[in-house]
Design a protein around this motif. Structure first.
Motif, PDB file in Angstrom:
ATOM      1  N   GLU A 110       0.880  -1.456   0.001  1.00  0.00           N
ATOM      2  CA  GLU A 110      -0.065   0.114  -0.133  1.00  0.00           C
ATOM      3  C   GLU A 110       0.928   1.387   0.139  1.00  0.00           C
ATOM      4  N   VAL A 111       0.300   2.345  -0.364  1.00  0.00           N
ATOM      5  CA  VAL A 111       1.074   3.565  -0.192  1.00  0.00           C
ATOM      6  C   VAL A 111       1.312   3.987   0.939  1.00  0.00           C
ATOM      7  N   GLY A 112       2.359   4.719   1.513  1.00  0.00           N
ATOM      8  CA  GLY A 112       2.718   5.140   2.770  1.00  0.00           C
ATOM      9  C   GLY A 112       3.444   4.481   3.468  1.00  0.00           C
ATOM     10  N   GLU A 113       4.123   4.821   4.680  1.00  0.00           N
ATOM     11  CA  GLU A 113       5.033   4.313   5.418  1.00  0.00           C
ATOM     12  C   GLU A 113       4.587   3.357   6.402  1.00  0.00           C
ATOM     13  N   ILE A 114       3.493   3.730   7.181  1.00  0.00           N
ATOM     14  CA  ILE A 114       2.904   3.050   8.249  1.00  0.00           C
ATOM     15  C   ILE A 114       1.547   2.689   8.130  1.00  0.00           C
ATOM     16  N   ASN A 115       1.606   1.361   7.726  1.00  0.00           N
ATOM     17  CA  ASN A 115       0.114   0.794   7.180  1.00  0.00           C
ATOM     18  C   ASN A 115      -0.481  -0.600   8.151  1.00  0.00           C
ATOM     19  N   GLY A 149       7.280  -0.041   3.152  1.00  0.00           N
ATOM     20  CA  GLY A 149       7.032   0.818   4.057  1.00  0.00           C
ATOM     21  C   GLY A 149       7.718   0.403   5.429  1.00  0.00           C
ATOM     22  N   LEU A 150       7.453   1.276   6.425  1.00  0.00           N
ATOM     23  CA  LEU A 150       8.065   0.960   7.835  1.00  0.00           C
ATOM     24  C   LEU A 150       7.333  -0.250   8.191  1.00  0.00           C
ATOM     25  N   VAL A 151       5.792   0.027   8.540  1.00  0.00           N
ATOM     26  CA  VAL A 151       5.078  -0.949   8.950  1.00  0.00           C
ATOM     27  C   VAL A 151       4.201  -1.379   7.878  1.00  0.00           C
ATOM     28  N   SER A 152       4.393  -2.409   7.308  1.00  0.00           N
ATOM     29  CA  SER A 152       3.698  -2.851   6.144  1.00  0.00           C
ATOM     30  C   SER A 152       2.381  -3.239   6.373  1.00  0.00           C
ATOM     31  N   LYS A 172      -5.796 -16.058  11.165  1.00  0.00           N
ATOM     32  CA  LYS A 172      -6.134 -14.434  10.895  1.00  0.00           C
ATOM     33  C   LYS A 172      -5.196 -13.410  11.595  1.00  0.00           C
ATOM     34  N   ASP A 173      -4.386 -12.532  10.732  1.00  0.00           N
ATOM     35  CA  ASP A 173      -3.749 -11.425  11.239  1.00  0.00           C
ATOM     36  C   ASP A 173      -2.944 -12.058  12.444  1.00  0.00           C
ATOM     37  N   ASP A 174      -1.880 -13.033  12.003  1.00  0.00           N
ATOM     38  CA  ASP A 174      -1.032 -13.497  12.919  1.00  0.00           C
ATOM     39  C   ASP A 174      -0.008 -12.538  13.554  1.00  0.00           C
ATOM     40  N   GLY A 175       0.128 -11.390  12.832  1.00  0.00           N
ATOM     41  CA  GLY A 175       1.473 -10.570  13.157  1.00  0.00           C
ATOM     42  C   GLY A 175       1.476  -9.275  12.229  1.00  0.00           C
ATOM     43  N   VAL A 176       2.054  -8.191  12.939  1.00  0.00           N
ATOM     44  CA  VAL A 176       2.354  -7.075  12.272  1.00  0.00           C
ATOM     45  C   VAL A 176       3.754  -7.118  11.705  1.00  0.00           C
ATOM     46  N   TRP A 177       4.199  -6.628  10.682  1.00  0.00           N
ATOM     47  CA  TRP A 177       5.362  -6.491  10.120  1.00  0.00           C
ATOM     48  C   TRP A 177       5.999  -4.989   9.939  1.00  0.00           C
ATOM     49  N   LEU A 178       7.106  -5.115  10.824  1.00  0.00           N
ATOM     50  CA  LEU A 178       7.938  -3.827  10.996  1.00  0.00           C
ATOM     51  C   LEU A 178       9.277  -3.830  10.211  1.00  0.00           C
ATOM     52  N   SER A 179       9.820  -3.055   9.360  1.00  0.00           N
ATOM     53  CA  SER A 179      11.157  -3.047   8.586  1.00  0.00           C
ATOM     54  C   SER A 179      11.826  -2.120   9.401  1.00  0.00           C
ATOM     55  N   TRP A 180      12.800  -2.634  10.254  1.00  0.00           N
ATOM     56  CA  TRP A 180      13.572  -1.584  11.000  1.00  0.00           C
ATOM     57  C   TRP A 180      14.615  -0.926  10.319  1.00  0.00           C
ATOM     58  N   PRO A 181      14.829   0.339  10.489  1.00  0.00           N
ATOM     59  CA  PRO A 181      15.559   1.060   9.730  1.00  0.00           C
ATOM     60  C   PRO A 181      17.215   0.834  10.085  1.00  0.00           C
TER      61      PRO A 181
END
Length: 431
Positions: A110-115, A149-152, A172-181
């Protein structure tokens, strides 16, 4: 008009052959698989074993003396074959991506960094041509993950068979994905095809914005009945209760340590490192904090020119021997995910892992990490009958020949696009 009808009638069988097979019908009667070598997935191997399942659930497993009602059960003699639990593929875009060059088939970013509110769940395409090809190397369970993004966004876990995502979903929705800088940023020079590495100057600013966002999400999670509802913050609530994982994409040892410390400080209960290229340098830290690592492609050169050329192959064994829970994946791959089993074989060949320990890296461990071990990952009484029958070793490219596959007890059709193309061009080039 009659000739036209006849013409299209003749074309219909060809059109049907070009489509993916229909999902398997639910199991209608008990089935017993006998005579095969059963690889349970927890290190146990049963020679001349018997496995019985009914209504999609394993009801008995043991040696040849295991009893069951033979009159009411369909018995398949699989002497000389091997039974394995389904391979479990993590961190993929399977079901979210079909053809890289066709934008209309891409639905993973999606568009944006935190989703954090973006859900792979509702974008999952069960009609993907890729899914049947995975079944033919033993993958019947996969995790679909948003990218960018940061939070995909949020991943979900799916079976490799079903009419739609409601049929196929396992969790369903087993986790949130974060790309650490990262501390160090890599940039590519297209003129000479080289990479340069320099300090990431914007890193502190990005981490501070993440800190503020996670603080808001934690505060929101503590509100019993928030009004109005904030979908972005609400989607992170399960991170603080432990009902969902925070998957952190990080490779450098420094980044992994800081990301884990950040998550703990923010109140996140479960952290999983995705990538972990330098995780072997901090095994003590990972073990102490009970942080699993999901390694990506092993079939590659090491990231640093002065590293041992076999380091990627040895990483699973190094982590496993150090007491870190480790699983294997193919990163954000989709077509290449079908080679997951052979990464397990590589792990068994380098670093003193037994074949059954390597098997756990692609079955039991990923199931436990994602919270679906009560259903899949091993072949035990009470779990879902999601398994494959192979001619030989599932982790060996030469003998990984899948002859039958069951998803929750349903006998899955193993036709796929690769097989259809083989049959087509065998006629052209086989003479």
């Amino acid at each position: 008009m009659k000739k036209i009808v006849i013409f299209f009638g003749l074309l219909l069988p060809l059109a049907l052959r070009a489509q993916n097979p229909a999902p398997a019908k639910p199991q209608s009667r008990p089935i017993a698989l006998t005579g095969a070598t059963i690889h349970v997935g927890n290190g146990q191997v049963i020679e001349n074993g018997t496995l019985v399942f009914d209504k999609g659930i394993i009801t008995a497993i043991g040696n040849a003396s295991t009893t069951f009602d033979r009159t009411a059960t369909e018995v398949l003699n699989l002497t000389g074959k091997h039974i394995f639990p389904s391979l479990v593929s993590m961190g993929t875009t399977v079901g979210l991506q079909e053809i890289a060059s066709v934008r209309a088939t891409l639905d993973f970013q999606e568009v944006g960094e935190i989703n954090p509110h973006v859900r792979a769940l509702i974008a999952y395409n069960t009609d993907s041509e890729i899914i049947p090809t995975l079944r033919n190397t033993g993958i019947l369970v996969s995790q679909a993950v948003p990218q960018g993004g940061l939070v995909s966004g949020q991943s979900s876990v799916f079976y490799g068979d079903g009419w739609n995502w409601e049929d196929a979903v396992l969790k369903k929705d087993d986790g949130v994905w974060l790309s650490w800088p990262p501390y160090l940023a890599r940039s590519f020079n297209p003129e000479d095809f080289t990479f340069s590495i320099k300090k990431n100057e914007k890193r502190a600013e990005v981490i501070q914005s993440l800190r503020a966002y996670f603080a808001d999400a934690k505060a929101y999670a503590e509100i019993a009945d928030p009004a109005p509802v904030n979908l972005r913050l609400a989607s992170m609530k399960n991170l603080f209760s432990g009902a969902a994982n925070l998957y952190v994409r990080a490779d450098y040892a420094k980044d992994i340590i800081e990301a884990v410390q950040f998550a703990k400080e923010m109140g996140v209960q479960k952290v999983v490192i995705m990538g972990g290229d330098e995780s072997h340098k901090i095994t003590g830290f990972l073990k102490e904090n009970q942080v699993p690592v999901v390694l990506e492609e092993l079939h590659r050169l090491p990231s640093r020119p002065d590293d041992d050329v076999y380091l990627p192959y040895e990483l699973p064994a190094r982590l496993h021997k150090a007491g870190v829970k480790v699983a294997l994946s193919y990163g954000s791959g989709w077509w290449r995910t079908r080679n997951l089993a052979f990464q397990g074989g590589t792990a068994a060949g380098f670093g003193d892992l037994t074949p059954d320990e390597a098997l756990q890296l692609v079955t039991r461990n990923p199931a436990e990490i994602m919270g679906v071990a009560q259903q899949v990952g091993t072949l035990e009484k009470g779990k879902h009958a999601t398994l494959v029958v192979a001619r030989g070793d599932l982790l060996d490219m030469r003998s990984n020949v899948i002859e039958k596959a069951y998803v929750k007890g349903a006998d899955v059709n193993l036709d796929d696009k690769h097989k259809r193309l083989y049959e087509k061009y065998k006629e052209k080039y086989g003479h």
